[in-house]
Design an enzyme around this catalytic site. Structure first.
Site, mmCIF file in Angstrom:
data_model
loop_
_atom_site.group_PDB
_atom_site.id
_atom_site.type_symbol
_atom_site.label_atom_id
_atom_site.label_comp_id
_atom_site.label_asym_id
_atom_site.label_seq_id
_atom_site.Cartn_x
_atom_site.Cartn_y
_atom_site.Cartn_z
ATOM 1 N N GLU A 36 0.880 -1.127 0.019
ATOM 2 C CA GLU A 36 -0.080 -0.103 -0.004
ATOM 3 C C GLU A 36 0.999 1.268 -0.008
ATOM 4 O O GLU A 36 1.859 1.165 0.485
ATOM 5 C CB GLU A 36 -1.014 0.061 1.284
ATOM 6 C CG GLU A 36 -1.688 -0.975 1.165
ATOM 7 C CD GLU A 36 -3.041 -1.061 2.181
ATOM 8 O OE1 GLU A 36 -2.760 -0.386 3.284
ATOM 9 O OE2 GLU A 36 -3.873 -2.030 2.244
ATOM 10 N N ARG A 94 -7.013 5.176 -22.976
ATOM 11 C CA ARG A 94 -7.559 4.736 -24.105
ATOM 12 C C ARG A 94 -8.838 3.603 -23.829
ATOM 13 O O ARG A 94 -9.389 3.318 -24.987
ATOM 14 C CB ARG A 94 -6.206 3.714 -24.484
ATOM 15 C CG ARG A 94 -5.398 4.814 -25.315
ATOM 16 C CD ARG A 94 -3.985 3.658 -25.763
ATOM 17 N NE ARG A 94 -3.000 3.134 -24.829
ATOM 18 C CZ ARG A 94 -2.299 2.393 -24.750
ATOM 19 N NH1 ARG A 94 -1.692 1.969 -25.882
ATOM 20 N NH2 ARG A 94 -1.462 2.098 -23.496
ATOM 21 N N LYS A 190 -4.614 2.593 -40.256
ATOM 22 C CA LYS A 190 -4.471 1.408 -39.184
ATOM 23 C C LYS A 190 -5.756 0.887 -38.895
ATOM 24 O O LYS A 190 -6.528 1.518 -38.606
ATOM 25 C CB LYS A 190 -3.456 1.928 -38.085
ATOM 26 C CG LYS A 190 -3.251 0.869 -37.062
ATOM 27 C CD LYS A 190 -2.412 1.482 -36.096
ATOM 28 C CE LYS A 190 -3.062 1.797 -34.901
ATOM 29 N NZ LYS A 190 -2.169 2.173 -33.686
ATOM 30 N N ASP A 217 3.507 10.144 -33.023
ATOM 31 C CA ASP A 217 2.463 9.504 -32.256
ATOM 32 C C ASP A 217 1.965 9.804 -30.919
ATOM 33 O O ASP A 217 3.022 10.649 -30.391
ATOM 34 C CB ASP A 217 2.365 7.972 -32.404
ATOM 35 C CG ASP A 217 1.246 6.982 -32.633
ATOM 36 O OD1 ASP A 217 0.019 7.508 -32.365
ATOM 37 O OD2 ASP A 217 1.206 5.916 -32.741
ATOM 38 N N SER A 221 3.688 2.020 -27.222
ATOM 39 C CA SER A 221 3.503 1.086 -26.294
ATOM 40 C C SER A 221 4.146 -0.007 -26.546
ATOM 41 O O SER A 221 5.434 -0.280 -26.157
ATOM 42 C CB SER A 221 1.982 0.791 -26.143
ATOM 43 O OG SER A 221 1.708 -0.080 -25.057
ATOM 44 N N GLY A 223 5.174 -0.751 -29.434
ATOM 45 C CA GLY A 223 6.251 -0.213 -30.554
ATOM 46 C C GLY A 223 5.856 -0.849 -32.000
ATOM 47 O O GLY A 223 6.319 -0.572 -32.928
HETATM 48 C C1 R5P Z 1 -3.520 4.118 -30.937
HETATM 49 O O1 R5P Z 1 -4.186 4.385 -31.784
HETATM 50 C C2 R5P Z 1 -2.295 5.242 -30.139
HETATM 51 O O2 R5P Z 1 -2.242 6.365 -31.065
HETATM 52 C C3 R5P Z 1 -0.852 4.394 -30.607
HETATM 53 O O3 R5P Z 1 -0.660 4.348 -32.145
HETATM 54 C C4 R5P Z 1 -0.770 2.947 -29.973
HETATM 55 O O4 R5P Z 1 -1.350 3.046 -28.752
HETATM 56 C C5 R5P Z 1 0.492 2.475 -30.223
HETATM 57 O O5 R5P Z 1 0.697 1.249 -29.484
HETATM 58 P P1 R5P Z 1 1.843 0.284 -29.958
HETATM 59 O O6 R5P Z 1 2.892 0.871 -29.687
HETATM 60 O O7 R5P Z 1 1.485 -0.996 -29.032
HETATM 61 O O8 R5P Z 1 1.492 -0.357 -31.311
#
Ligand code: R5P
Length: 293
Positions: A36, A94, A190, A217, A221, A223
């Protein structure tokens, strides 16, 4: 106004205090043996408007969120007039809608929790979707760090570079970068499978042959998005590829995978303190707090 230096953003908070001239309040913190969190404000906030600077990035974002809530509660109990949570990376942003039946809206739950703890207002940076802020139970605002990131590349000699966003929804990011860089801008497309999380990226009518391309971006996360985008622009003949993000979470081996994909440098901000946080958010946060005062 007083700046409370949250344990997760101590250096950034000190910078904000120095730039604004607002006094800082340090925070003692520890984690008990059972996991904690404990926090204690080490200065008086009585009668003050208070800005608590605390990012909530991984690792341990839940613990950082609770520290933030506990600091807000401590500030209110200590007589603070108004508490502004300055949260550069807002965890759970998100999950801003119910994508599948049975889900909740995590970011709204976080905001309600902060309100209950004593937060009166929130400032964040490049939240994934600005629309999410509309359902918060207090005024909330998102700032953009994209001009600061683009300026980093201008200083590096990349004026005129192509600003690319990895999906259409983030085209506004590429446009903001373009205004500073002065070159062209464009986007990839995407699509994400909501069950597997897998994405497919495509490029339509993108001409980057011989150009320096900077992929912008909000978050990196795993990548995967940047790796896919870098491969596409390399195939299309880009000469140099860089990437910039506001929140460089870089989970696991993301950094290595991105560099292996031919990206020459990864640049992030101190919303996520670490190896790639080369650009400080202090100027935009300071400007905002001075305007609010
Ligand atoms: C999602 O649409 C965000 O804008 C980033 O593109 C996304 O979170 C990146 O995630 P990752 O690095 O896992 O592809």
């Amino acid at each position: 106004m007083k700046v409370v230096c949250g344990p997760a953003s101590k250096e950034l908070a000190e910078r904000v205090s120095a730039l604004t001239g607002f006094g800082s309040v340090h925070v003692a913190c520890k984690v008990f043996p059972d996991g904690e969190s404990y926090v204690r404000l080490e200065g008086s906030v009585k009668g003050e408007n208070v800005a608590i600077v605390q990012t909530t990035c991984p690792p341990a974002q839940d613990g950082k969120l609770f520290q933030l809530a506990f600091m807000a509660d401590a500030a209110k109990r200590g007589g603070a007039k108004k508490v502004t949570a300055v949260v550069p990376y807002l965890a759970y942003a998100r999950q801003d809608k119910m994508f599948l039946v049975g889900e909740g809206i995590s970011v709204e739950t976080v905001a309600r929790m902060l309100k209950a703890a004593g937060v009166d207002e929130l400032v964040t940076v490049n939240i994934h979707s600005e629309a999410a802020l509309g359902s918060f139970p207090f005024p909330a605002k998102t700032l953009s760090a994209i001009p600061l990131l683009a300026e980093y590349f201008v200083q590096k000699g990349c004026r005129g570079a192509f600003a690319l966003s990895p999906d259409k929804g983030a085209m506004y990011i590429a446009r903001q970068a373009q205004q500073v860089l002065g070159g062209d801008a464009g986007h990839l497309n995407k699509e994400r499978d909501r069950f597997t999380g897998q994405t497919v990226q495509t490029a339509k009518g993108l001409n980057v042959k011989g150009q320096t391309v900077i992929i912008f971006d909000d978050i990196i996360s795993t990548g995967g998005t940047i790796v896919g985008a870098a491969k596409i622009v390399r195939e299309k003949g880009a000469e140099h590829v860089f990437c910039a993000c506001v929140h460089g979470l870089l989970i696991g081996d993301a950094e290595k995978r991105i560099l292996d994909a031919g990206v020459e440098e990864i640049v992030g901000t101190d919303s996520v303190p670490g190896r790639v946080s080369k650009v400080s958010l202090a100027p935009i946060l300071s400007q905002e707090l001075k305007a609010q005062r």
